[in-house]
Design a protein around this motif. Sequence first.
Motif, PDB file in Angstrom:
ATOM      1  N   ASP A   1     -26.934  29.888  83.908  1.00 41.83           N
ATOM      2  CA  ASP A   1     -27.767  31.086  83.808  1.00 41.83           C
ATOM      3  C   ASP A   1     -28.187  31.567  85.192  1.00 41.83           C
ATOM      4  O   ASP A   1     -28.208  32.775  85.460  1.00 41.83           O
ATOM      5  CB  ASP A   1     -29.001  30.783  82.957  1.00 41.83           C
ATOM      6  CG  ASP A   1     -29.823  32.028  82.672  1.00 41.83           C
ATOM      7  OD1 ASP A   1     -29.277  32.976  82.088  1.00 41.83           O
ATOM      8  OD2 ASP A   1     -31.015  32.054  83.049  1.00 41.83           O
ATOM      9  N   LEU A   2     -28.510  30.638  86.079  1.00 42.85           N
ATOM     10  CA  LEU A   2     -28.849  30.996  87.453  1.00 42.85           C
ATOM     11  C   LEU A   2     -27.659  31.655  88.149  1.00 42.85           C
ATOM     12  O   LEU A   2     -27.822  32.648  88.880  1.00 42.85           O
ATOM     13  CB  LEU A   2     -29.277  29.760  88.233  1.00 42.85           C
ATOM     14  CG  LEU A   2     -29.560  29.959  89.725  1.00 42.85           C
ATOM     15  CD1 LEU A   2     -30.682  30.956  89.932  1.00 42.85           C
ATOM     16  CD2 LEU A   2     -29.889  28.629  90.391  1.00 42.85           C
ATOM     17  N   ALA A   3     -26.456  31.148  87.907  1.00 43.53           N
ATOM     18  CA  ALA A   3     -25.256  31.749  88.507  1.00 43.53           C
ATOM     19  C   ALA A   3     -25.065  33.180  88.027  1.00 43.53           C
ATOM     20  O   ALA A   3     -24.700  34.073  88.801  1.00 43.53           O
ATOM     21  CB  ALA A   3     -24.029  30.903  88.185  1.00 43.53           C
ATOM     22  N   ARG A   4     -25.331  33.426  86.745  1.00 44.14           N
ATOM     23  CA  ARG A   4     -25.207  34.790  86.210  1.00 44.14           C
ATOM     24  C   ARG A   4     -26.243  35.709  86.845  1.00 44.14           C
ATOM     25  O   ARG A   4     -25.940  36.859  87.181  1.00 44.14           O
ATOM     26  CB  ARG A   4     -25.367  34.781  84.683  1.00 44.14           C
ATOM     27  CG  ARG A   4     -24.166  34.219  83.941  1.00 44.14           C
ATOM     28  CD  ARG A   4     -24.285  34.481  82.443  1.00 44.14           C
ATOM     29  NE  ARG A   4     -25.391  33.739  81.861  1.00 44.14           N
ATOM     30  CZ  ARG A   4     -25.290  32.511  81.367  1.00 44.14           C
ATOM     31  NH1 ARG A   4     -24.133  31.868  81.416  1.00 44.14           N
ATOM     32  NH2 ARG A   4     -26.344  31.902  80.835  1.00 44.14           N
ATOM     33  N   TYR A   5     -27.451  35.206  87.004  1.00 42.74           N
ATOM     34  CA  TYR A   5     -28.498  36.006  87.632  1.00 42.74           C
ATOM     35  C   TYR A   5     -28.086  36.387  89.048  1.00 42.74           C
ATOM     36  O   TYR A   5     -28.219  37.547  89.453  1.00 42.74           O
ATOM     37  CB  TYR A   5     -29.817  35.219  87.664  1.00 42.74           C
ATOM     38  CG  TYR A   5     -30.858  35.827  88.575  1.00 42.74           C
ATOM     39  CD1 TYR A   5     -31.604  36.925  88.156  1.00 42.74           C
ATOM     40  CD2 TYR A   5     -31.069  35.331  89.862  1.00 42.74           C
ATOM     41  CE1 TYR A   5     -32.556  37.491  88.994  1.00 42.74           C
ATOM     42  CE2 TYR A   5     -32.010  35.905  90.703  1.00 42.74           C
ATOM     43  CZ  TYR A   5     -32.750  36.983  90.263  1.00 42.74           C
ATOM     44  OH  TYR A   5     -33.676  37.556  91.098  1.00 42.74           O
ATOM     45  N   TRP A   6     -27.574  35.419  89.806  1.00 46.98           N
ATOM     46  CA  TRP A   6     -27.232  35.706  91.194  1.00 46.98           C
ATOM     47  C   TRP A   6     -26.033  36.642  91.301  1.00 46.98           C
ATOM     48  O   TRP A   6     -25.960  37.460  92.211  1.00 46.98           O
ATOM     49  CB  TRP A   6     -26.977  34.421  91.967  1.00 46.98           C
ATOM     50  CG  TRP A   6     -26.903  34.683  93.431  1.00 46.98           C
ATOM     51  CD1 TRP A   6     -25.824  34.581  94.246  1.00 46.98           C
ATOM     52  CD2 TRP A   6     -27.976  35.158  94.259  1.00 46.98           C
ATOM     53  NE1 TRP A   6     -26.149  34.946  95.537  1.00 46.98           N
ATOM     54  CE2 TRP A   6     -27.471  35.303  95.567  1.00 46.98           C
ATOM     55  CE3 TRP A   6     -29.316  35.457  94.015  1.00 46.98           C
ATOM     56  CZ2 TRP A   6     -28.256  35.748  96.626  1.00 46.98           C
ATOM     57  CZ3 TRP A   6     -30.092  35.897  95.065  1.00 46.98           C
ATOM     58  CH2 TRP A   6     -29.563  36.041  96.350  1.00 46.98           C
ATOM     59  N   ALA A   7     -25.099  36.555  90.355  1.00 41.49           N
ATOM     60  CA  ALA A   7     -23.969  37.490  90.347  1.00 41.49           C
ATOM     61  C   ALA A   7     -24.472  38.921  90.152  1.00 41.49           C
ATOM     62  O   ALA A   7     -23.978  39.862  90.795  1.00 41.49           O
ATOM     63  CB  ALA A   7     -22.975  37.116  89.245  1.00 41.49           C
ATOM     64  N   ASP A   8     -25.483  39.086  89.288  1.00 39.30           N
ATOM     65  CA  ASP A   8     -26.072  40.411  89.096  1.00 39.30           C
ATOM     66  C   ASP A   8     -26.748  40.890  90.388  1.00 39.30           C
ATOM     67  O   ASP A   8     -26.655  42.070  90.750  1.00 39.30           O
ATOM     68  CB  ASP A   8     -27.100  40.383  87.960  1.00 39.30           C
ATOM     69  CG  ASP A   8     -26.457  40.200  86.590  1.00 39.30           C
ATOM     70  OD1 ASP A   8     -25.243  40.475  86.468  1.00 39.30           O
ATOM     71  OD2 ASP A   8     -27.167  39.786  85.663  1.00 39.30           O
ATOM     72  N   VAL A   9     -27.438  39.976  91.077  1.00 36.32           N
ATOM     73  CA  VAL A   9     -28.088  40.338  92.334  1.00 36.32           C
ATOM     74  C   VAL A   9     -27.055  40.786  93.354  1.00 36.32           C
ATOM     75  O   VAL A   9     -27.239  41.801  94.047  1.00 36.32           O
ATOM     76  CB  VAL A   9     -28.902  39.146  92.891  1.00 36.32           C
ATOM     77  CG1 VAL A   9     -29.373  39.433  94.318  1.00 36.32           C
ATOM     78  CG2 VAL A   9     -30.092  38.851  91.989  1.00 36.32           C
ATOM     79  N   GLU A  10     -25.951  40.063  93.463  1.00 32.46           N
ATOM     80  CA  GLU A  10     -24.925  40.405  94.445  1.00 32.46           C
ATOM     81  C   GLU A  10     -24.283  41.753  94.137  1.00 32.46           C
ATOM     82  O   GLU A  10     -23.975  42.523  95.051  1.00 32.46           O
ATOM     83  CB  GLU A  10     -23.874  39.304  94.509  1.00 32.46           C
ATOM     84  CG  GLU A  10     -24.406  38.019  95.138  1.00 32.46           C
ATOM     85  CD  GLU A  10     -23.346  36.957  95.283  1.00 32.46           C
ATOM     86  OE1 GLU A  10     -22.476  36.858  94.401  1.00 32.46           O
ATOM     87  OE2 GLU A  10     -23.380  36.231  96.302  1.00 32.46           O
ATOM     88  N   ARG A  11     -24.091  42.055  92.850  1.00 34.95           N
ATOM     89  CA  ARG A  11     -23.550  43.371  92.491  1.00 34.95           C
ATOM     90  C   ARG A  11     -24.526  44.469  92.884  1.00 34.95           C
ATOM     91  O   ARG A  11     -24.121  45.521  93.390  1.00 34.95           O
ATOM     92  CB  ARG A  11     -23.245  43.429  90.989  1.00 34.95           C
ATOM     93  CG  ARG A  11     -21.941  42.766  90.589  1.00 34.95           C
ATOM     94  CD  ARG A  11     -21.559  43.116  89.171  1.00 34.95           C
ATOM     95  NE  ARG A  11     -22.472  42.530  88.211  1.00 34.95           N
ATOM     96  CZ  ARG A  11     -22.313  41.327  87.670  1.00 34.95           C
ATOM     97  NH1 ARG A  11     -21.283  40.578  88.024  1.00 34.95           N
ATOM     98  NH2 ARG A  11     -23.169  40.847  86.788  1.00 34.95           N
ATOM     99  N   ASP A  12     -25.815  44.220  92.658  1.00 35.51           N
ATOM    100  CA  ASP A  12     -26.815  45.215  93.021  1.00 35.51           C
ATOM    101  C   ASP A  12     -26.870  45.403  94.536  1.00 35.51           C
ATOM    102  O   ASP A  12     -26.975  46.528  95.027  1.00 35.51           O
ATOM    103  CB  ASP A  12     -28.187  44.778  92.495  1.00 35.51           C
ATOM    104  CG  ASP A  12     -29.263  45.805  92.774  1.00 35.51           C
ATOM    105  OD1 ASP A  12     -29.136  46.938  92.288  1.00 35.51           O
ATOM    106  OD2 ASP A  12     -30.224  45.477  93.498  1.00 35.51           O
ATOM    107  N   VAL A  13     -26.777  44.306  95.282  1.00 35.75           N
ATOM    108  CA  VAL A  13     -26.790  44.402  96.750  1.00 35.75           C
ATOM    109  C   VAL A  13     -25.578  45.179  97.240  1.00 35.75           C
ATOM    110  O   VAL A  13     -25.677  46.008  98.156  1.00 35.75           O
ATOM    111  CB  VAL A  13     -26.836  43.001  97.384  1.00 35.75           C
ATOM    112  CG1 VAL A  13     -26.574  43.073  98.879  1.00 35.75           C
ATOM    113  CG2 VAL A  13     -28.188  42.343  97.117  1.00 35.75           C
TER     114      VAL A  13
END
Length: 296
Positions: free
Chosen positions: A84-96
Motif C-alpha cells: 500500500d505504501l508503494a502504491r501511495y508513493w507511485a501516486d506521489v511520483e506521478r503527481d510530481v
Amino acid sequence: MTRLTIGEFATRSRLSPKALRLYDRLGLLVPASVDEATGYRSYEPGQVERARLIALLRGLDMPLARIGELLALAEESGPAAAADLARYWADVERDVAARRGLVAHLRARLSGEPGGPSGEGQTVESTDRYEIRTLEVPERTVLGERRHVLAGELPLWIPEAFGRLARAATERCGGFAGPPFVAYHAEVSEESDGPAEVCVPVADPAAAARYAAEGGHGAALSLRVEPARRVAATRLTKEGMTYPRILTAYAAVEDWLREHGQVCVASAREVYLEPDWDGAAPTDVVGEVQYPYGPA
C-alpha cells in the motif's frame, strides 16, 4: 512495566507533546492511560515504535487520514501495508512528474522564452509538444449538470454525473449526438469552485425538452442548444489529462489563440473521446482540450 509521561515519551519518540495530543485525538496514537483527575497522558515504551513510524510517514507528506489506514492495514499484514505504501508513493511520483512539467512551462513563460506556432495546425511549443488543430463543431442540443465544485471533488462528481446523463440520453433522449465533455465556466482549483458543467450532446432535442420539463433529473439539470462553433483543440493521453499536467495543454491552446489574434468565445472544455476510461492505458489518447474561438 513503567509507563512514560507525555514529556518522556515525546523525548523518546522525538515528537512534540502538541503532535502527540493531535495523534491521540485522531486515534493514531492513543495513550496507554489518561488520568481522570489531571488529564495527564502516559504511554507504554512499546508505543515508541508506532510513534516513530507515524513520524516517518509524515516525512513523506502522507496525510494523517491515509496514515491511519496504512497503520490499520499493517496490524493485519506487514507485506500488504508495504504494498500500500508503494502504491501511495507511485501516486506521489506521478503527481510530481505532472507538476514538474507545469513548472517547466511556467519558467519558460516567465522568462519570455520563445515557443509558439507559426501557422494553423502547427505544433505548439509548451512544456511538451502539443499539436493544435482546428475543427468545426455543429449546432447541438446538450443536457448538462452544473455545479460549483473544487478540484478535489471532480474525480468523484464527473463520473457520477456522466452516468446520470448517459442514462437519460440513452433511455429518454434518442442517444448520444457526440462525445461527452466538461465545460469549465470559471476556474476550478482548490480555491476556486467554477462552476463546471458535465455535458452530453443528445440526438433527439424534442425528447430532451420533454425530459427536462418533467424535472425528474433534479434542479441541477440544464438543457441548451449550443450554436455551431469553430474550436481550437489538442488531443491528450489519459496521463496528459490528469491534474495539474492538463493545465499545460490549456496554456498551449491559449498561446495558439493569442498568436493567431483569436479569443475564447465560450467556456473551455475537456472532451472525453474514449468510452472505456478505466480500461485505457496511461499512454492511450482519450480526450482533448477545446477552446471555442473567434477574432479578437
